[in-house]
Design an enzyme around this catalytic site. Structure first.
Site, short mmCIF file in Angstrom:
data_model
loop_
_atom_site.label_atom_id
_atom_site.label_comp_id
_atom_site.label_asym_id
_atom_site.label_seq_id
_atom_site.Cartn_x
_atom_site.Cartn_y
_atom_site.Cartn_z
N TYR A 135 0.82 -1.23 0.00
CA TYR A 135 0.00 0.00 0.00
C TYR A 135 0.85 1.27 0.00
CZ TYR A 135 -3.95 -2.95 1.04
OH TYR A 135 -4.93 -3.90 0.98
N LYS A 202 3.26 -14.04 5.82
CA LYS A 202 3.56 -14.98 4.75
C LYS A 202 5.08 -15.07 4.63
CE LYS A 202 2.25 -17.54 1.23
NZ LYS A 202 1.77 -18.90 1.44
N ASP A 247 -1.92 -18.31 4.79
CA ASP A 247 -2.86 -19.24 4.15
C ASP A 247 -3.41 -20.24 5.17
OD1 ASP A 247 0.11 -19.63 3.26
OD2 ASP A 247 -0.65 -21.64 3.51
N ASP A 271 -6.08 -6.70 5.36
CA ASP A 271 -7.20 -6.29 4.51
C ASP A 271 -8.08 -7.51 4.20
OD1 ASP A 271 -8.82 -4.88 2.82
OD2 ASP A 271 -7.34 -4.62 1.24
#
Ligand code: NAI
Length: 380
Positions: A135, A202, A247, A271
């Site tokens: 972002y 991640k 995940d 988000d």
């Protein structure tokens, strides 16, 4: 008497309606809980279409000056034109006031239809980093001179393998940015007696950025929270800090929601997961939120201006009211916040709700925005 000043922005679209229906419930909860001992002092600031109509600016200087010295603010939704016109007012305010933590509590309200079997097991608060990650806005179009220059540098100087036609974006994540976000999550968990904080990342793939977030989160816990926070699987007292790969986390919140309480996430993961969790408990209709920095806490409903129903007395003021309850919790006025939660639960149990909820509550009667606000008020 304890008085707290709350700067507020009505917002565009359904903003004025949800304020009109919702604000009396916030004042009533405070007065029911504390009589004349405590009071919210509301001060309106102009922004959005109303700001433009009255001052010729969407974000007038007077509004920004007032917010610069403010501790508490609340806003309705503001329109953002897609692909043209002015920048998002929301993003501008987040950047100018360095509102680095986007916090969303996600809890199930009885009676609402949910796509999962046990939505009642979801009771989580997501702390999403709000300023870094993809972002940051450092992006170059495929084929642009900037993209070519950057790719050439990466290939020639650093030995990277990238196709010259790629569009490229940069994902900066810093130790300081990660630590201040994780600190907010840990402080919240300690203050509210929450069982755990989970770092969602991640890092198995993006080792230097997402993996960094994880490492810096643990580093902060080890250095600054000795005796208050303990790593998962280790001996000791206090809030458990653990981490999950994003995940796996998406599976876990569906399969074992009871194992998770406070989540600390990087910007993009946050988000995704805050919307997914909201869906798990029946959608964004009742979801409150806050964007918080070190001085200013800016509370807002998570929905937008809903232009197609604006002015039709159809909007649900619940998200705004629950954002107000979150603000009351934030300043320690827990009794008033609890009254609001109880009145929302009672209103839902009575099954007289706005259109967005009526489609999700079997056997309910559809009522307007103002009537829903009046019902909440009468429950108080
Ligand atoms: P939206 O949230 O306004 O609408 C999505 C859907 O939900 C629509 O069907 C709408 O009617 C419904 N909805 C939203 N809030 C509702 C409420 N309180 N009660 C009943 N139904 C409700 O999202 P959309 O359409 O993507 O955005 C519209 C405008 O709002 C855009 O200009 C966007 O930039 C802005 N926006 C502003 C936000 C903010 O100020 N924080 C957040 C999201 C969008």
């Amino acid at each position: 008497m304890a008085e707290k000043t709350v700067y507020y922005i009505e917002g565009d679209g359904i903003g004025p309606e949800v304020w009109k229906a919702g604000r009396p419930a916030l004042d009533a909860a405070v007065s029911k809980a504390y009589g004349t001992e405590k009071k919210l002092n509301w001060v309106e600031l102009l922004a959005g279409e109303k700001g433009f109509a009255e001052t010729g600016e969407h974000l007038p200087k007077a509004t920004m000056d007032a917010l610069a010295g403010a501790e508490l603010a609340m806003k309705g939704p503001l329109n953002t034109p897609v692909g043209k016109g002015f920048r998002s007012l929301n993003v501008t305010m987040r950047q100018v006031f360095d509102l680095y933590a986007c916090i969303r509590p996600i809890k199930y309200f009885k009676g609402i239809e949910s796509p999962v079997k046990r939505p009642d097991l979801v009771d989580m608060t997501v702390f999403r980093e709000n300023t870094e990650d993809v972002y940051a806005g450092i992006e170059y179009q495929s084929g642009s001179p900037e993209a070519k220059k950057l790719i050439e540098f990466l290939v020639d100087e650093l030995g990277a393998k990238i196709d010259m036609t790629a569009g490229v974006g940069i994902k900066p994540i810093t130790p300081a940015g990660s630590k201040r976000l994780v600190k907010k999550a840990l402080d919240f968990a300690i203050e509210h007696n929450k069982p755990s904080v989970t770092l969602v990342h991640k890092g198995n793939i993006m080792k230097t950025t997402e993996g960094g977030f994880r490492a810096w989160g643990y580093e902060l816990a080890d250095e600054d929270y000795k005796g208050q926070v303990v790593r998962e699987g280790e001996e000791g007292e206090g809030v458990i800090i653990k981490d999950r790969i994003a995940d796996a986390m998406f599976q876990n919140v569906l399969m074992y929601p009871e194992q998770y309480s406070v989540l600390a996430t990087t910007n993009l993961n946050g988000d995704y997961i805050s919307d997914a969790l909201a869906a798990q408990v029946g959608g964004l209709g009742l979801a409150p939120g806050v964007n918080m920095g070190d001085t200013l806490a800016f509370f807002e409903p998570t929905h937008g201006t809903a232009p197609t129903i604006a002015g039709k007395d159809m909007a649900n003021p619940g998200s705004l009211i629950l954002s107000g309850a979150m603000m009351l919790e934030h300043i320690g006025w827990h009794e008033a916040a609890a009254l609001i939660h109880a009145s929302v639960e009672k209103a839902l149990a009575a099954k007289k709700v706005t259109v967005d909820l009526a489609v999700q509550i079997p056997g309910s009667t559809q009522i307007g925005c103002q009537e829903f606000g009046d019902i909440l008020l009468s429950q108080l």
